[in-house]
Design a protein around this motif. Structure first.
Motif, PDB file in Angstrom:
ATOM      1  N   ASN A  57      17.883  11.972  73.324  1.00  0.00           N
ATOM      2  CA  ASN A  57      19.342  11.909  73.448  1.00  0.00           C
ATOM      3  C   ASN A  57      19.995  13.232  73.064  1.00  0.00           C
ATOM      4  O   ASN A  57      21.176  13.285  72.730  1.00  0.00           O
ATOM      5  CB  ASN A  57      19.875  10.787  72.545  1.00  0.00           C
ATOM      6  CG  ASN A  57      21.289  10.369  72.897  1.00  0.00           C
ATOM      7  OD1 ASN A  57      21.651  10.318  74.077  1.00  0.00           O
ATOM      8  ND2 ASN A  57      22.105  10.091  71.888  1.00  0.00           N
ATOM      9  N   VAL A  58      19.208  14.319  73.167  1.00  0.00           N
ATOM     10  CA  VAL A  58      19.660  15.595  72.613  1.00  0.00           C
ATOM     11  C   VAL A  58      20.920  16.138  73.297  1.00  0.00           C
ATOM     12  O   VAL A  58      21.781  16.731  72.640  1.00  0.00           O
ATOM     13  CB  VAL A  58      18.519  16.638  72.658  1.00  0.00           C
ATOM     14  CG1 VAL A  58      18.144  16.996  74.099  1.00  0.00           C
ATOM     15  CG2 VAL A  58      18.896  17.874  71.871  1.00  0.00           C
ATOM     16  N   ALA A  59      21.077  15.926  74.591  1.00  0.00           N
ATOM     17  CA  ALA A  59      22.257  16.455  75.294  1.00  0.00           C
ATOM     18  C   ALA A  59      23.534  15.847  74.725  1.00  0.00           C
ATOM     19  O   ALA A  59      24.527  16.556  74.487  1.00  0.00           O
ATOM     20  CB  ALA A  59      22.149  16.192  76.790  1.00  0.00           C
ATOM     21  N   LEU A  88      20.913  23.428  78.696  1.00  0.00           N
ATOM     22  CA  LEU A  88      21.981  24.182  78.039  1.00  0.00           C
ATOM     23  C   LEU A  88      22.760  25.035  79.046  1.00  0.00           C
ATOM     24  O   LEU A  88      23.978  25.238  78.892  1.00  0.00           O
ATOM     25  CB  LEU A  88      21.400  25.044  76.918  1.00  0.00           C
ATOM     26  CG  LEU A  88      20.846  24.253  75.728  1.00  0.00           C
ATOM     27  CD1 LEU A  88      20.071  25.172  74.792  1.00  0.00           C
ATOM     28  CD2 LEU A  88      21.958  23.539  74.975  1.00  0.00           C
ATOM     29  N   ASP A  89      22.074  25.535  80.072  1.00  0.00           N
ATOM     30  CA  ASP A  89      22.784  26.244  81.144  1.00  0.00           C
ATOM     31  C   ASP A  89      23.813  25.325  81.795  1.00  0.00           C
ATOM     32  O   ASP A  89      24.966  25.711  82.017  1.00  0.00           O
ATOM     33  CB  ASP A  89      21.794  26.739  82.211  1.00  0.00           C
ATOM     34  CG  ASP A  89      20.997  27.959  81.777  1.00  0.00           C
ATOM     35  OD1 ASP A  89      21.414  28.630  80.819  1.00  0.00           O
ATOM     36  OD2 ASP A  89      19.951  28.230  82.401  1.00  0.00           O
ATOM     37  N   LEU A  90      23.396  24.097  82.109  1.00  0.00           N
ATOM     38  CA  LEU A  90      24.306  23.144  82.744  1.00  0.00           C
ATOM     39  C   LEU A  90      25.471  22.784  81.826  1.00  0.00           C
ATOM     40  O   LEU A  90      26.593  22.564  82.287  1.00  0.00           O
ATOM     41  CB  LEU A  90      23.546  21.873  83.137  1.00  0.00           C
ATOM     42  CG  LEU A  90      22.591  22.000  84.323  1.00  0.00           C
ATOM     43  CD1 LEU A  90      21.754  20.736  84.470  1.00  0.00           C
ATOM     44  CD2 LEU A  90      23.357  22.277  85.613  1.00  0.00           C
ATOM     45  N   MET A  91      25.215  22.738  80.529  1.00  0.00           N
ATOM     46  CA  MET A  91      26.261  22.430  79.564  1.00  0.00           C
ATOM     47  C   MET A  91      27.147  23.635  79.251  1.00  0.00           C
ATOM     48  O   MET A  91      28.155  23.503  78.565  1.00  0.00           O
ATOM     49  CB  MET A  91      25.635  21.891  78.268  1.00  0.00           C
ATOM     50  CG  MET A  91      24.868  20.592  78.444  1.00  0.00           C
ATOM     51  SD  MET A  91      24.028  20.061  76.918  1.00  0.00           S
ATOM     52  CE  MET A  91      25.450  19.520  75.956  1.00  0.00           C
ATOM     53  N   GLN A  92      26.740  24.819  79.744  1.00  0.00           N
ATOM     54  CA  GLN A  92      27.462  26.068  79.519  1.00  0.00           C
ATOM     55  C   GLN A  92      27.614  26.374  78.033  1.00  0.00           C
ATOM     56  O   GLN A  92      28.667  26.813  77.562  1.00  0.00           O
ATOM     57  CB  GLN A  92      28.822  26.049  80.227  1.00  0.00           C
ATOM     58  CG  GLN A  92      28.721  25.948  81.740  1.00  0.00           C
ATOM     59  CD  GLN A  92      30.053  26.109  82.442  1.00  0.00           C
ATOM     60  OE1 GLN A  92      31.070  25.585  82.010  1.00  0.00           O
ATOM     61  NE2 GLN A  92      30.042  26.854  83.537  1.00  0.00           N
ATOM     62  N   ILE A  93      26.530  26.159  77.313  1.00  0.00           N
ATOM     63  CA  ILE A  93      26.479  26.489  75.892  1.00  0.00           C
ATOM     64  C   ILE A  93      25.493  27.645  75.714  1.00  0.00           C
ATOM     65  O   ILE A  93      24.337  27.539  76.136  1.00  0.00           O
ATOM     66  CB  ILE A  93      26.023  25.275  75.063  1.00  0.00           C
ATOM     67  CG1 ILE A  93      27.038  24.139  75.191  1.00  0.00           C
ATOM     68  CG2 ILE A  93      25.835  25.663  73.594  1.00  0.00           C
ATOM     69  CD1 ILE A  93      26.622  22.859  74.496  1.00  0.00           C
TER      70      ILE A  93
END
Length: 317
Positions: A57-59, A88-93
């Motif tokens: 559930n890390v995201a 993380l790329d998709l989350m833009q973090i």
């Protein structure tokens, strides 16, 4: 590929850093040690730190935390093979260490060879073999090395020698990586000395020689205190040290690495420069008390907390 930055932070800003560690790979315990050290160091420099032991559930956890940057202290899959990087790329973090494409290539020893050999970087010849085939015949003349294609920290590495107990050929009932992995990378065994070079901030730091009490530099030798002696800097000719640093930097750039990397070598000192071979490039090198990157940074005048801060700032640059 690099990783995205969200907003701009000055070098003096106090940051909220999520330290991602643990997970479920074979290197979980080492990752927890790395992550704990990193988190403690960041807190000592005044940053807000959220420690995350990665689960499925890390995201959602990271989205709820909303950090300025993620320090990726994971080792092995899925934190080192591009999957966490892609998330993380998709989350833009923004996150530390190498991006998705580089991670996908570097975790795979054969893909790494395919990428680096055209750049003139010397590596042992090798080929992928089905583990089942080892029960019929040796894939290479002995001695040779068998290793999983995409595991880090020398997990599952075996040296098959003439006088070994694996039999001729290897017995089905003999413990080894052939029982754990469907396919393995077979390479000629290179006699000689174990060397490693860290790259931090686009600079090759120095060369460490690893002198192992018994056996070779496997997972236990890396992370068990007293098993391996680190000679830093290595007592080797200046020309060989310079060549190690040159190859480490060339491999770092050829693979598109970001943040720290560590290149591991074998050197047959009887052959001089021609006896130096790059074995692999680690894009998620350990940050434990026994780890080589912090040790080289310290020898170069950079303490542990400063090293961690530098890695974080590079991720935000």
């Amino acid at each position: 590929m690099g990783n995205p930055a969200r907003g701009e932070k000055s070098v003096t800003d106090i940051l909220h850093v999520a330290v991602l560690m643990g997970g479920w790979s074979a290197e979980r315990e080492v990752s927890l040690m790395s992550g704990t050290g990193v988190a403690d160091a960041l807190e000592s420099r005044g940053h807000k730190v959220t420690r995350i032991d990665m689960d499925r559930n890390v995201a959602a956890v990271i989205a709820g935390v909303r950090p300025d940057v993620v320090f990726n202290a994971l080792h092995g899959t899925p934190g080192e093979d591009g999957r966490v990087q892609g998330m993380l790329d998709l989350m833009q973090i923004p996150y530390t260490h190498s991006g998705m494409t580089t991670s996908v290539i570097a975790i795979d020893k054969q893909l790494t060879k395919n990428e680096l050999l055209p750049h003139g970087i010397p590596m042992p010849e090798g080929r992928i073999v089905e583990s089942e085939s080892l029960y019929d015949a040796d894939p290479l003349p002995r001695p040779y090395v068998l290793k999983p294609v995409n595991e880090g920290s020398s997990v599952g590495v075996a040296i098959v020698r003439e006088d070994g107990n694996y039999g001729q050929p290897i017995g089905r009932d003999v413990a080894g990586p052939w029982q754990e992995f469907d396919s393995l990378l077979a390479e000629p065994f290179i006699k000689g000395r174990e060397l490693t070079t860290a790259v931090v901030g686009g600079e090759a730091l120095m060369v460490t020689e690893l002198v192992i009490a018994t056996g070779f530099y496997d997972y236990d030798a890396k992370y068990t205190d007293g098993v391996t002696q680190h000679i830093c800097p290595a007592d080797i000719p200046a020309g060989i040290a310079d060549y190690c640093k040159e190859l480490a930097l060339r491999a770092h750039h050829a693979l598109g690495c970001k943040g720290p990397s560590r290149s591991d070598f074998r050197w047959d000192d009887e052959l001089g420069r021609d006896g130096l071979f790059l074995l692999e490039v680690n894009t998620q090198p350990g940050m434990t008390p026994l780890s080589l990157v912090p040790e080289q940074a310290k020898a170069a005048g950079m303490d542990y907390a400063e090293l961690v801060e530098r890695i974080v700032r590079e991720a935000l640059a």
